[in-house]
Scaffold this motif. Sequence first.
Motif, PDB file in Angstrom:
ATOM      1  N   GLU A  29      31.112  25.244  65.591  1.00  0.00           N
ATOM      2  CA  GLU A  29      30.853  26.100  66.758  1.00  0.00           C
ATOM      3  C   GLU A  29      30.140  25.326  67.866  1.00  0.00           C
ATOM      4  OE1 GLU A  29      31.989  29.201  67.209  1.00  0.00           O
ATOM      5  OE2 GLU A  29      32.943  29.076  65.239  1.00  0.00           O
ATOM      6  N   ARG A  30      29.239  24.459  67.486  1.00  0.00           N
ATOM      7  CA  ARG A  30      28.422  23.717  68.444  1.00  0.00           C
ATOM      8  C   ARG A  30      29.251  22.695  69.218  1.00  0.00           C
ATOM      9  NH1 ARG A  30      22.695  21.560  66.235  1.00  0.00           N
ATOM     10  NH2 ARG A  30      22.486  23.789  65.909  1.00  0.00           N
ATOM     11  N   TYR A  31      30.219  22.069  68.555  1.00  0.00           N
ATOM     12  CA  TYR A  31      30.897  20.926  69.165  1.00  0.00           C
ATOM     13  C   TYR A  31      32.390  21.095  69.446  1.00  0.00           C
ATOM     14  CZ  TYR A  31      26.645  18.285  68.480  1.00  0.00           C
ATOM     15  OH  TYR A  31      25.356  17.858  68.554  1.00  0.00           O
ATOM     16  N   SER A  32      33.057  22.050  68.832  1.00  0.00           N
ATOM     17  CA  SER A  32      34.516  22.106  68.957  1.00  0.00           C
ATOM     18  C   SER A  32      34.987  22.293  70.400  1.00  0.00           C
ATOM     19  CB  SER A  32      35.111  23.180  68.054  1.00  0.00           C
ATOM     20  OG  SER A  32      34.655  24.457  68.411  1.00  0.00           O
ATOM     21  N   ARG A  33      34.391  23.223  71.108  1.00  0.00           N
ATOM     22  CA  ARG A  33      34.859  23.515  72.466  1.00  0.00           C
ATOM     23  C   ARG A  33      34.698  22.302  73.393  1.00  0.00           C
ATOM     24  NH1 ARG A  33      32.447  28.428  73.819  1.00  0.00           N
ATOM     25  NH2 ARG A  33      34.208  29.413  72.812  1.00  0.00           N
ATOM     26  N   ILE A  34      33.560  21.650  73.325  1.00  0.00           N
ATOM     27  CA  ILE A  34      33.320  20.511  74.222  1.00  0.00           C
ATOM     28  C   ILE A  34      34.221  19.325  73.843  1.00  0.00           C
ATOM     29  CG2 ILE A  34      31.372  19.516  72.941  1.00  0.00           C
ATOM     30  CD1 ILE A  34      30.064  19.092  75.758  1.00  0.00           C
ATOM     31  N   LEU A  35      34.477  19.161  72.539  1.00  0.00           N
ATOM     32  CA  LEU A  35      35.365  18.083  72.109  1.00  0.00           C
ATOM     33  C   LEU A  35      36.811  18.363  72.519  1.00  0.00           C
ATOM     34  CD1 LEU A  35      33.921  17.347  68.552  1.00  0.00           C
ATOM     35  CD2 LEU A  35      33.708  15.901  70.603  1.00  0.00           C
ATOM     36  N   VAL A  36      37.225  19.619  72.428  1.00  0.00           N
ATOM     37  CA  VAL A  36      38.585  19.979  72.858  1.00  0.00           C
ATOM     38  C   VAL A  36      38.734  19.729  74.363  1.00  0.00           C
ATOM     39  CG1 VAL A  36      40.188  21.910  73.207  1.00  0.00           C
ATOM     40  CG2 VAL A  36      39.070  21.611  70.995  1.00  0.00           C
ATOM     41  N   ASN A  37      37.738  20.095  75.147  1.00  0.00           N
ATOM     42  CA  ASN A  37      37.790  19.834  76.596  1.00  0.00           C
ATOM     43  C   ASN A  37      37.914  18.335  76.868  1.00  0.00           C
ATOM     44  OD1 ASN A  37      37.628  22.534  77.253  1.00  0.00           O
ATOM     45  ND2 ASN A  37      35.419  22.507  77.523  1.00  0.00           N
ATOM     46  N   HIS A  38      37.137  17.548  76.124  1.00  0.00           N
ATOM     47  CA  HIS A  38      37.172  16.088  76.270  1.00  0.00           C
ATOM     48  C   HIS A  38      38.569  15.561  75.918  1.00  0.00           C
ATOM     49  CE1 HIS A  38      35.890  11.931  76.051  1.00  0.00           C
ATOM     50  NE2 HIS A  38      36.236  11.868  74.780  1.00  0.00           N
ATOM     51  N   ALA A  39      39.117  16.016  74.797  1.00  0.00           N
ATOM     52  CA  ALA A  39      40.441  15.567  74.354  1.00  0.00           C
ATOM     53  C   ALA A  39      41.528  16.016  75.342  1.00  0.00           C
ATOM     54  CB  ALA A  39      40.739  16.102  72.945  1.00  0.00           C
ATOM     55  N   TYR A  40      41.383  17.235  75.865  1.00  0.00           N
ATOM     56  CA  TYR A  40      42.373  17.757  76.810  1.00  0.00           C
ATOM     57  C   TYR A  40      42.428  16.913  78.081  1.00  0.00           C
ATOM     58  CZ  TYR A  40      44.805  20.819  80.040  1.00  0.00           C
ATOM     59  OH  TYR A  40      45.684  21.311  80.957  1.00  0.00           O
ATOM     60  N   LYS A  41      41.269  16.450  78.549  1.00  0.00           N
ATOM     61  CA  LYS A  41      41.240  15.623  79.760  1.00  0.00           C
ATOM     62  C   LYS A  41      42.045  14.345  79.569  1.00  0.00           C
ATOM     63  CE  LYS A  41      36.781  17.255  81.409  1.00  0.00           C
ATOM     64  NZ  LYS A  41      35.355  16.970  81.518  1.00  0.00           N
ATOM     65  N   ILE A  42      42.063  13.840  78.350  1.00  0.00           N
ATOM     66  CA  ILE A  42      42.782  12.596  78.077  1.00  0.00           C
ATOM     67  C   ILE A  42      44.253  12.867  77.763  1.00  0.00           C
ATOM     68  CG2 ILE A  42      42.922  10.595  76.530  1.00  0.00           C
ATOM     69  CD1 ILE A  42      39.853  10.949  76.141  1.00  0.00           C
ATOM     70  N   LEU A  43      44.512  13.860  76.923  1.00  0.00           N
ATOM     71  CA  LEU A  43      45.872  14.114  76.458  1.00  0.00           C
ATOM     72  C   LEU A  43      46.690  14.987  77.404  1.00  0.00           C
ATOM     73  CD1 LEU A  43      45.046  14.752  72.698  1.00  0.00           C
ATOM     74  CD2 LEU A  43      46.250  12.776  73.640  1.00  0.00           C
ATOM     75  N   GLY A  44      46.019  15.900  78.120  1.00  0.00           N
ATOM     76  CA  GLY A  44      46.723  16.783  79.036  1.00  0.00           C
ATOM     77  C   GLY A  44      47.531  17.866  78.341  1.00  0.00           C
ATOM     78  N   ASP A  45      47.293  18.068  77.052  1.00  0.00           N
ATOM     79  CA  ASP A  45      48.017  19.075  76.290  1.00  0.00           C
ATOM     80  C   ASP A  45      47.008  19.815  75.417  1.00  0.00           C
ATOM     81  OD1 ASP A  45      49.364  19.992  73.680  1.00  0.00           O
ATOM     82  OD2 ASP A  45      51.102  19.621  74.982  1.00  0.00           O
ATOM     83  N   GLN A  46      46.896  21.126  75.634  1.00  0.00           N
ATOM     84  CA  GLN A  46      45.881  21.925  74.940  1.00  0.00           C
ATOM     85  C   GLN A  46      46.083  21.935  73.429  1.00  0.00           C
ATOM     86  OE1 GLN A  46      43.239  23.382  76.724  1.00  0.00           O
ATOM     87  NE2 GLN A  46      42.388  23.596  74.694  1.00  0.00           N
ATOM     88  N   ASP A  47      47.325  22.115  72.988  1.00  0.00           N
ATOM     89  CA  ASP A  47      47.585  22.160  71.541  1.00  0.00           C
ATOM     90  C   ASP A  47      47.292  20.816  70.881  1.00  0.00           C
ATOM     91  OD1 ASP A  47      48.242  24.856  71.414  1.00  0.00           O
ATOM     92  OD2 ASP A  47      50.366  24.493  71.756  1.00  0.00           O
TER      93      ASP A  47
END
Length: 189
Positions: A29-47
Amino acid sequence: MSVYSKYADYVLLNLLKEDNQLAYTEIFERYSRILVNHAYKILGDQDEANDVVQEVLLSIWNKRHDLVITGSLSSYLYKATKNKILNHIAHEKVVSRYAESFSNFIESDYVFADSKLREKELEAIIEKEISQLPEKMREVFLLRKVEELSYDEIAQQLNITDKTAKQQVYNSLKILREKLKSMMNVFVW
């Protein structure tokens, strides 16, 4: 609000090593959302971003007994996410190069008479392996990979959480990858 939300990361890590699932949930809960945002900025794909973070967070649970983190948990998770993204990108490039190489091979008229037969055999093997997946896992996998539904759509349709849908797809891909890895050598020219 959980009492775990007040714990420092190092306390959560110690509890995690003792198989405390609530500590893992708090880390998630503490880290998933911020890590997904970080990954999305690089990958450009939410899934894809969700998949990468899901794999990283699942790996800390799976490796909880052997996990050694010398710095902060957040630094470790960012670095693990970055490495997983780089591996993902590298894998995509390898697949792309292989597809391009295969396409060039076909375009240059070096088509073997049995290439269609090999393709059919491979399709049959893949279908057989998919059919042997556990029922719920197979259902989620087919909705995601064949029907191309989002995790949210799958969750709504099957009355499960999107996290469960993601986990089922991840598990099915892992199983299929292992089963098909040895067979793929037979189909390489």
